[in-house]
Design a protein around this motif. Sequence first.
Motif, PDB file in Angstrom:
ATOM      1  N   SER A  18       0.953  -1.342   0.135  1.00 48.35           N
ATOM      2  CA  SER A  18      -0.074   0.268  -0.102  1.00 48.35           C
ATOM      3  C   SER A  18       0.645   1.613  -0.130  1.00 48.35           C
ATOM      4  N   TRP A  19       1.646   0.946   0.426  1.00 52.55           N
ATOM      5  CA  TRP A  19       3.135   2.528   0.701  1.00 52.55           C
ATOM      6  C   TRP A  19       4.350   1.626   0.387  1.00 52.55           C
ATOM      7  N   PRO A  20       4.651   2.244  -0.287  1.00 52.14           N
ATOM      8  CA  PRO A  20       5.946   1.488  -0.106  1.00 52.14           C
ATOM      9  C   PRO A  20       6.964   2.237   0.178  1.00 52.14           C
ATOM     10  N   GLY A  21       6.869   3.922   0.751  1.00 53.72           N
ATOM     11  CA  GLY A  21       8.170   4.477   1.478  1.00 53.72           C
ATOM     12  C   GLY A  21       7.751   4.073   2.918  1.00 53.72           C
ATOM     13  N   ILE A  22       7.394   2.937   3.103  1.00 48.06           N
ATOM     14  CA  ILE A  22       6.711   3.352   5.293  1.00 48.06           C
ATOM     15  C   ILE A  22       8.261   2.840   5.181  1.00 48.06           C
ATOM     16  N   VAL A  23       8.951   1.982   4.826  1.00 50.25           N
ATOM     17  CA  VAL A  23      10.612   1.303   5.064  1.00 50.25           C
ATOM     18  C   VAL A  23      11.805   2.884   4.980  1.00 50.25           C
ATOM     19  N   ILE A  24      11.262   3.889   4.570  1.00 54.09           N
ATOM     20  CA  ILE A  24      12.093   4.924   3.918  1.00 54.09           C
ATOM     21  C   ILE A  24      12.245   5.704   5.991  1.00 54.09           C
ATOM     22  N   SER A  25      12.959   6.352   6.272  1.00 53.08           N
ATOM     23  CA  SER A  25      13.055   7.105   7.640  1.00 53.08           C
ATOM     24  C   SER A  25      13.035   8.776   7.263  1.00 53.08           C
ATOM     25  N   LYS A  26      13.108   9.199   6.024  1.00 55.09           N
ATOM     26  CA  LYS A  26      12.404  10.362   5.584  1.00 55.09           C
ATOM     27  C   LYS A  26      11.723  10.070   5.659  1.00 55.09           C
ATOM     28  N   ASN A  27      10.478   9.742   5.118  1.00 51.86           N
ATOM     29  CA  ASN A  27       8.920   9.905   4.976  1.00 51.86           C
ATOM     30  C   ASN A  27       8.629   9.131   6.439  1.00 51.86           C
ATOM     31  N   TRP A  28       9.097   9.079   7.787  1.00 53.04           N
ATOM     32  CA  TRP A  28       9.063   8.461   8.320  1.00 53.04           C
ATOM     33  C   TRP A  28       8.829  10.020   9.645  1.00 53.04           C
ATOM     34  N   LYS A  29      10.249  11.101   8.936  1.00 52.69           N
ATOM     35  CA  LYS A  29       9.828  12.341   9.471  1.00 52.69           C
ATOM     36  C   LYS A  29       9.205  12.999   8.733  1.00 52.69           C
ATOM     37  N   CYS A  30       8.423  13.090   7.617  1.00 53.09           N
ATOM     38  CA  CYS A  30       7.555  14.106   6.870  1.00 53.09           C
ATOM     39  C   CYS A  30       5.902  13.612   7.840  1.00 53.09           C
ATOM     40  N   PHE A  31       6.421  11.693   8.486  1.00 49.68           N
ATOM     41  CA  PHE A  31       4.915  12.039   8.558  1.00 49.68           C
ATOM     42  C   PHE A  31       4.853  12.230  10.144  1.00 49.68           C
ATOM     43  N   ASN A  32       5.809  12.670  10.950  1.00 47.76           N
ATOM     44  CA  ASN A  32       5.891  13.051  12.335  1.00 47.76           C
ATOM     45  C   ASN A  32       5.652  14.249  12.316  1.00 47.76           C
ATOM     46  N   ASP A  33       6.233  15.191  11.203  1.00 47.51           N
ATOM     47  CA  ASP A  33       6.265  16.492  10.985  1.00 47.51           C
ATOM     48  C   ASP A  33       4.404  16.861  11.079  1.00 47.51           C
ATOM     49  N   ILE A  34       3.804  16.527  10.359  1.00 45.56           N
ATOM     50  CA  ILE A  34       2.691  16.595   9.867  1.00 45.56           C
ATOM     51  C   ILE A  34       1.636  16.511  10.614  1.00 45.56           C
ATOM     52  N   ILE A  35       1.934  15.121  12.012  1.00 45.68           N
ATOM     53  CA  ILE A  35       1.324  14.681  13.198  1.00 45.68           C
ATOM     54  C   ILE A  35       1.716  16.283  13.765  1.00 45.68           C
ATOM     55  N   ALA A  36       3.005  16.790  14.561  1.00 46.72           N
ATOM     56  CA  ALA A  36       3.089  17.495  15.029  1.00 46.72           C
ATOM     57  C   ALA A  36       2.542  19.106  14.394  1.00 46.72           C
ATOM     58  N   LYS A  37       2.666  19.697  13.315  1.00 50.35           N
ATOM     59  CA  LYS A  37       1.932  20.741  12.699  1.00 50.35           C
ATOM     60  C   LYS A  37       0.334  20.700  12.792  1.00 50.35           C
TER      61      LYS A  37
END
Length: 77
Positions: A18-37
């Motif tokens: 479903s989400w091939p970028g789920i194993v890349i740490s840069k994408n997790w940073k994006c995920f955490n940034d959006i949650i924080a914002k």
Amino acid sequence: MRSLIFLFSGIFAGLYLSWPGIVISKNWKCFNDIIAKSKEDKISLKAVLEVSPSYLIKSKDKNMPSKIRMIADACFR
């Protein structure tokens, strides 16, 4: 024990397909940034552009799973 391994490998395979970028740490940073914002009511432009307009127009209530799906689609695809 064997069925537990199959269960976890199936969950991981489904998430990866479903989400091939789920194993890349840069994408997790994006995920955490959006949650924080979003907690500060500052939503990223990338997240806004990834959401389909029909979803925003038709949906009145946004529950937690749909919010997580929108953010994951913005960061992990």
